[in-house]
Write an enzyme that holds these catalytic residues in place. Structure first.
Site, PDB file in Angstrom:
ATOM      1  N   HIS A  79       0.841  -1.207   0.000  1.00 45.11           N
ATOM      2  CA  HIS A  79       0.000   0.000   0.000  1.00 45.11           C
ATOM      3  C   HIS A  79       0.868   1.246   0.000  1.00 45.11           C
ATOM      4  O   HIS A  79       1.889   1.302   0.685  1.00 45.11           O
ATOM      5  CB  HIS A  79      -0.916   0.006   1.228  1.00 45.11           C
ATOM      6  CG  HIS A  79      -2.108  -0.878   1.071  1.00 45.11           C
ATOM      7  ND1 HIS A  79      -3.286  -0.688   1.729  1.00 45.11           N
ATOM      8  CD2 HIS A  79      -2.293  -1.978   0.299  1.00 45.11           C
ATOM      9  CE1 HIS A  79      -4.152  -1.617   1.381  1.00 45.11           C
ATOM     10  NE2 HIS A  79      -3.575  -2.425   0.527  1.00 45.11           N
ATOM     11  N   TYR A 208      -9.469   5.190   7.217  1.00 44.93           N
ATOM     12  CA  TYR A 208      -9.728   5.472   8.629  1.00 44.93           C
ATOM     13  C   TYR A 208     -10.811   6.551   8.640  1.00 44.93           C
ATOM     14  O   TYR A 208     -10.544   7.687   8.222  1.00 44.93           O
ATOM     15  CB  TYR A 208      -8.468   6.002   9.320  1.00 44.93           C
ATOM     16  CG  TYR A 208      -7.415   4.946   9.580  1.00 44.93           C
ATOM     17  CD1 TYR A 208      -6.566   4.511   8.568  1.00 44.93           C
ATOM     18  CD2 TYR A 208      -7.252   4.401  10.851  1.00 44.93           C
ATOM     19  CE1 TYR A 208      -5.586   3.543   8.810  1.00 44.93           C
ATOM     20  CE2 TYR A 208      -6.277   3.438  11.105  1.00 44.93           C
ATOM     21  CZ  TYR A 208      -5.455   3.011  10.084  1.00 44.93           C
ATOM     22  OH  TYR A 208      -4.493   2.066  10.332  1.00 44.93           O
ATOM     23  N   PRO A 300      -5.182  -0.418  18.606  1.00 42.46           N
ATOM     24  CA  PRO A 300      -4.801  -0.820  17.247  1.00 42.46           C
ATOM     25  C   PRO A 300      -4.863   0.294  16.188  1.00 42.46           C
ATOM     26  O   PRO A 300      -4.451   0.063  15.051  1.00 42.46           O
ATOM     27  CB  PRO A 300      -5.794  -1.935  16.912  1.00 42.46           C
ATOM     28  CG  PRO A 300      -6.923  -1.758  17.856  1.00 42.46           C
ATOM     29  CD  PRO A 300      -6.384  -1.107  19.085  1.00 42.46           C
ATOM     30  N   LYS A 304       0.443  -0.635  15.246  1.00 40.63           N
ATOM     31  CA  LYS A 304       1.820  -0.713  15.729  1.00 40.63           C
ATOM     32  C   LYS A 304       2.173  -1.970  16.534  1.00 40.63           C
ATOM     33  O   LYS A 304       3.351  -2.292  16.701  1.00 40.63           O
ATOM     34  CB  LYS A 304       2.137   0.508  16.622  1.00 40.63           C
ATOM     35  CG  LYS A 304       2.239   1.798  15.859  1.00 40.63           C
ATOM     36  CD  LYS A 304       3.574   1.904  15.138  1.00 40.63           C
ATOM     37  CE  LYS A 304       3.546   2.857  13.982  1.00 40.63           C
ATOM     38  NZ  LYS A 304       3.596   2.270  12.667  1.00 40.63           N
ATOM     39  N   TYR A 391       3.620   6.085  10.651  1.00 40.41           N
ATOM     40  CA  TYR A 391       2.816   4.955  10.186  1.00 40.41           C
ATOM     41  C   TYR A 391       3.688   3.919   9.456  1.00 40.41           C
ATOM     42  O   TYR A 391       3.567   2.711   9.702  1.00 40.41           O
ATOM     43  CB  TYR A 391       1.681   5.445   9.271  1.00 40.41           C
ATOM     44  CG  TYR A 391       0.572   4.428   9.132  1.00 40.41           C
ATOM     45  CD1 TYR A 391      -0.602   4.541   9.878  1.00 40.41           C
ATOM     46  CD2 TYR A 391       0.696   3.331   8.282  1.00 40.41           C
ATOM     47  CE1 TYR A 391      -1.614   3.598   9.771  1.00 40.41           C
ATOM     48  CE2 TYR A 391      -0.307   2.380   8.180  1.00 40.41           C
ATOM     49  CZ  TYR A 391      -1.460   2.519   8.923  1.00 40.41           C
ATOM     50  OH  TYR A 391      -2.452   1.576   8.826  1.00 40.41           O
TER      51      TYR A 391
HETATM   52  P1  RFL Z   1       0.933 -12.534  21.072  1.00 44.28           P
HETATM   53  O1  RFL Z   1       0.657 -12.499  19.611  1.00 44.28           O
HETATM   54  O2  RFL Z   1      -0.193 -12.341  22.012  1.00 44.28           O
HETATM   55  O3  RFL Z   1       1.648 -13.926  21.349  1.00 44.28           O
HETATM   56  C1  RFL Z   1       1.844 -14.417  22.656  1.00 44.28           C
HETATM   57  C2  RFL Z   1       1.848 -15.931  22.601  1.00 44.28           C
HETATM   58  O4  RFL Z   1       2.122 -16.447  23.895  1.00 44.28           O
HETATM   59  C3  RFL Z   1       1.224 -17.526  24.160  1.00 44.28           C
HETATM   60  N1  RFL Z   1       1.140 -17.685  25.610  1.00 44.28           N
HETATM   61  C4  RFL Z   1       1.926 -18.551  26.301  1.00 44.28           C
HETATM   62  N2  RFL Z   1       2.863 -19.415  25.884  1.00 44.28           N
HETATM   63  C5  RFL Z   1       3.479 -20.158  26.835  1.00 44.28           C
HETATM   64  N3  RFL Z   1       3.197 -20.065  28.170  1.00 44.28           N
HETATM   65  C6  RFL Z   1       2.258 -19.206  28.619  1.00 44.28           C
HETATM   66  N4  RFL Z   1       1.982 -19.138  29.909  1.00 44.28           N
HETATM   67  C7  RFL Z   1       1.568 -18.401  27.667  1.00 44.28           C
HETATM   68  N5  RFL Z   1       0.604 -17.452  27.749  1.00 44.28           N
HETATM   69  C8  RFL Z   1       0.364 -17.023  26.505  1.00 44.28           C
HETATM   70  C9  RFL Z   1      -0.050 -17.094  23.476  1.00 44.28           C
HETATM   71  O5  RFL Z   1      -0.905 -18.204  23.219  1.00 44.28           O
HETATM   72  C10 RFL Z   1       0.495 -16.472  22.191  1.00 44.28           C
HETATM   73  O6  RFL Z   1       0.652 -17.420  21.175  1.00 44.28           O
HETATM   74  O7  RFL Z   1       2.063 -11.473  21.480  1.00 44.28           O
HETATM   75  P2  RFL Z   1       3.319 -10.933  20.656  1.00 44.28           P
HETATM   76  O8  RFL Z   1       4.110 -12.060  20.063  1.00 44.28           O
HETATM   77  O9  RFL Z   1       3.978  -9.974  21.554  1.00 44.28           O
HETATM   78  O10 RFL Z   1       2.696 -10.155  19.410  1.00 44.28           O
HETATM   79  C11 RFL Z   1       1.947  -8.984  19.590  1.00 44.28           C
HETATM   80  C12 RFL Z   1       0.857  -8.876  18.509  1.00 44.28           C
HETATM   81  O11 RFL Z   1       0.107 -10.075  18.486  1.00 44.28           O
HETATM   82  C13 RFL Z   1      -0.092  -7.687  18.779  1.00 44.28           C
HETATM   83  O12 RFL Z   1       0.635  -6.568  19.245  1.00 44.28           O
HETATM   84  C14 RFL Z   1      -0.847  -7.272  17.514  1.00 44.28           C
HETATM   85  O13 RFL Z   1      -1.757  -8.263  17.114  1.00 44.28           O
HETATM   86  C15 RFL Z   1      -1.591  -5.966  17.727  1.00 44.28           C
HETATM   87  N6  RFL Z   1      -2.382  -5.537  16.568  1.00 44.28           N
HETATM   88  C16 RFL Z   1      -1.793  -4.940  15.475  1.00 44.28           C
HETATM   89  N7  RFL Z   1      -0.461  -4.808  15.414  1.00 44.28           N
HETATM   90  C17 RFL Z   1       0.134  -4.300  14.291  1.00 44.28           C
HETATM   91  O14 RFL Z   1       1.361  -4.171  14.260  1.00 44.28           O
HETATM   92  N8  RFL Z   1      -0.588  -3.900  13.177  1.00 44.28           N
HETATM   93  C18 RFL Z   1      -1.933  -4.007  13.160  1.00 44.28           C
HETATM   94  O15 RFL Z   1      -2.542  -3.703  12.139  1.00 44.28           O
HETATM   95  C19 RFL Z   1      -2.586  -4.507  14.342  1.00 44.28           C
HETATM   96  N9  RFL Z   1      -3.913  -4.642  14.368  1.00 44.28           N
HETATM   97  C20 RFL Z   1      -3.762  -5.758  16.553  1.00 44.28           C
HETATM   98  C21 RFL Z   1      -4.510  -5.277  15.428  1.00 44.28           C
HETATM   99  C22 RFL Z   1      -4.404  -6.450  17.576  1.00 44.28           C
HETATM  100  C23 RFL Z   1      -5.753  -6.642  17.510  1.00 44.28           C
HETATM  101  N10 RFL Z   1      -6.337  -7.382  18.561  1.00 44.28           N
HETATM  102  C24 RFL Z   1      -7.179  -8.477  18.360  1.00 44.28           C
HETATM  103  C25 RFL Z   1      -5.822  -7.207  19.915  1.00 44.28           C
HETATM  104  C26 RFL Z   1      -5.862  -5.458  15.357  1.00 44.28           C
HETATM  105  C27 RFL Z   1      -6.496  -6.108  16.400  1.00 44.28           C
HETATM  106  C28 RFL Z   1      -7.991  -6.228  16.308  1.00 44.28           C
HETATM  107  C1  PHB Z   2      -6.111  -4.702  10.204  1.00 40.16           C
HETATM  108  O1  PHB Z   2      -6.051  -4.875   8.965  1.00 40.16           O
HETATM  109  O2  PHB Z   2      -6.479  -5.588  10.974  1.00 40.16           O
HETATM  110  C2  PHB Z   2      -5.752  -3.382  10.772  1.00 40.16           C
HETATM  111  C3  PHB Z   2      -5.278  -2.392   9.933  1.00 40.16           C
HETATM  112  C4  PHB Z   2      -4.943  -1.155  10.456  1.00 40.16           C
HETATM  113  C5  PHB Z   2      -5.094  -0.925  11.818  1.00 40.16           C
HETATM  114  C6  PHB Z   2      -5.557  -1.922  12.661  1.00 40.16           C
HETATM  115  C7  PHB Z   2      -5.895  -3.157  12.130  1.00 40.16           C
HETATM  116  O3  PHB Z   2      -4.776   0.294  12.316  1.00 40.16           O
END
Ligand code: RFL
Ligand code: PHB
Length: 398
Positions: A79, A208, A300, A304, A391
């Site tokens: 993008h 957005y 989110p 980041k 971004y």
């Molecule tokens: P995770 O992905 O939560 O992974 C942690 C892992 O640890 C496991 N776990 C254990 N394992 C062993 N022993 C235990 N006691 C444990 N307890 C837990 C879990 O099962 C899991 O597999 O953390 P990590 O690796 O730090 O990664 C972080 C990211 O997942 C998170 O920051 C992002 O998903 C946030 N986020 C976004 N980030 C972006 O950079 N760009 C985005 O567009 C973006 N959009 C989002 C998001 C998060 C969202 N949600 C659902 C919170 C959009 C959404 C809707």
């Molecule tokens: C996504 O595609 O899930 C997404 C994209 C941008 C954001 C958050 C989530 O800021």
């Protein structure tokens, strides 16, 4: 009689197989450092967990340089900007013109699949579906991770270092003695209702949308699968959101002169995501290093979270390389302060995007300020460049 654990020995014990843990294990392997990853969930669960979608320029580069970028290059959507939509019109923020960089839209679960496949292909130690995970001895030189496997058998992993990559709800943060960590937190009075739909893209780039009824985000996963979000209440009842209501509400929040055409399709997943800003300081204690969501959460809106997780472990891998290469502990000692500089910048950006775009109840003055800010950001080159450089991602720490 006490059960005898099965004992393994490694250099770095990694708790959690999300993006932080899996990327760390990969970076260490590329540097000839051994690790063992343990994960409570199943492989299938990790590979299907729908989360982030936007990869910063630096995250894409790091995955490519480490040999896990092949499918991302083929299937990821490059993008060139985003649209900010407000007062019934869309305004483009052109990333290459403002920063010379692009972003890639590629689901976090696809990144996780690629990373797991690379680990399996390399025969790396990656154990799913473990339970009762404990971290002990982080104040000494031989920390230990204990866990039970699926059959209930007790295991012990003796390590030089432990990386706590187990997300916000993991156990690593709590292994640090009480009183060491300082918590900074903000909880927002709204959430996101997210859907995954089989439908055509609303637009070639992400939108957005600021709207009097609440924020909406139009993102993508592939030409046939879209990811969209609506601002909702933190305790929103999904039962009140049949598919027709979701489509109607998404279309309303796009209304205006140049309203993009929203073509409804099958909604294949629905969920509510809470919004929170959270940081613990420091991110290390003794031989335990926290990385990713275990140490910090961003709302989110700035996309980041996953990128920050990758940036943390890039710093940690380099610091461990220096330690194993020549016994130099300076980079390990500086891990927390090196990471926190970037973390706080991302916290600021995510908080700012969130505050600018979401509806706050009964705050007409605040709404006027949001519109003035959006007008400024989309008409001043300096302001749009500031948004764009945050971004696409600040450079990874060197
Ligand atoms: P995770 O992905 O939560 O992974 C942690 C892992 O640890 C496991 N776990 C254990 N394992 C062993 N022993 C235990 N006691 C444990 N307890 C837990 C879990 O099962 C899991 O597999 O953390 P990590 O690796 O730090 O990664 C972080 C990211 O997942 C998170 O920051 C992002 O998903 C946030 N986020 C976004 N980030 C972006 O950079 N760009 C985005 O567009 C973006 N959009 C989002 C998001 C998060 C969202 N949600 C659902 C919170 C959009 C959404 C809707
Ligand atoms: C996504 O595609 O899930 C997404 C994209 C941008 C954001 C958050 C989530 O800021």
């Amino acid at each position: 009689m006490e059960e005898k654990p099965q004992v393994a020995r490694t250099q770095v014990g990694i708790v959690g197989a999300g993006p932080a843990g899996l990327v760390l294990a990969l970076l260490l392997r590329r540097r000839g450092i051994e690790s063992i990853v343990i994960e409570t969930r199943s492989r299938a669960y990790c590979e299907q967990r729908i989360r982030a979608g936007v990869l910063e320029h630096g995250t894409v580069g790091l995955l490519e340089e480490n040999g896990v970028g092949e499918r991302m290059r083929r299937e990821g959507l490059v993008h060139h900007g985003i649209y900010l939509r407000f007062a019934g019109r869309s305004h483009h923020i052109d990333f290459p013109a403002l920063t010379g960089k692009t972003i890639t839209v590629y689901g976090q679960h696809e990144v996780v699949k690629d990373l797991i496949a690379a680990h399996v292909a390399d025969g790396a130690a990656l154990h799913f579906e473990v339970g009762d995970v404990r971290i002990e001895g982080i104040d000494g030189e031989r920390p230990v991770i204990r866990y039970r496997d699926g059959s209930g058998a007790e295991h012990e992993v003796a390590c030089d270092f432990v990386a706590g990559c187990d997300g916000f709800h993991g156990i690593s943060r709590d292994a640090i003695p009480a009183g060491v960590l300082r918590i900074y937190e903000r909880v927002y009075p709204f959430a996101w209702l997210g859907i995954l739909s089989e439908s055509p893209p609303v637009c070639e780039e992400l939108i957005y949308a600021h709207h009097a009824r609440g924020f909406a985000l139009f993102s993508q996963r592939s030409p046939a699968v879209q990811r969209m979000y609506l601002q909702c209440a933190p305790d929103e009842d999904l039962g009140e959101w049949p598919d027709e209501r979701i489509w109607r509400e998404l279309q309303r929040r796009l209304e205006g002169d140049d309203a993009p055409n929203l073509v409804p399709g099958a909604i294949v997943q629905k969920g509510v995501t809470a919004m929170r800003s959270f940081v613990v300081e420091p991110m290390q204690h003794g031989r335990l290093f926290l990385a990713g969501d275990a140490a910090h959460i961003v709302p989110p809106t700035g996309a980041k979270g996953m990128n920050l997780a990758v940036a943390d472990v890039a710093v940690l891998a380099r610091a461990l390389e220096a330690f194993y290469g020549n016994g130099d502990t300076a980079a390990l000692d500086a891990y927390s302060s090196t990471c926190l500089q970037r973390v706080w910048r991302a916290e600021r950006f995510s908080w700012w995007m969130t505050s600018m775009l979401h509806r706050m109840d009964a705050d007409p003055f605040g709404e006027r300020l949001q519109l003035a800010e959006l007008d400024y950001v989309t008409s001043s080159r300096a302001a749009s460049q500031s948004l764009a450089e945050n971004y696409v991602g600040l450079p990874l720490p060197v």
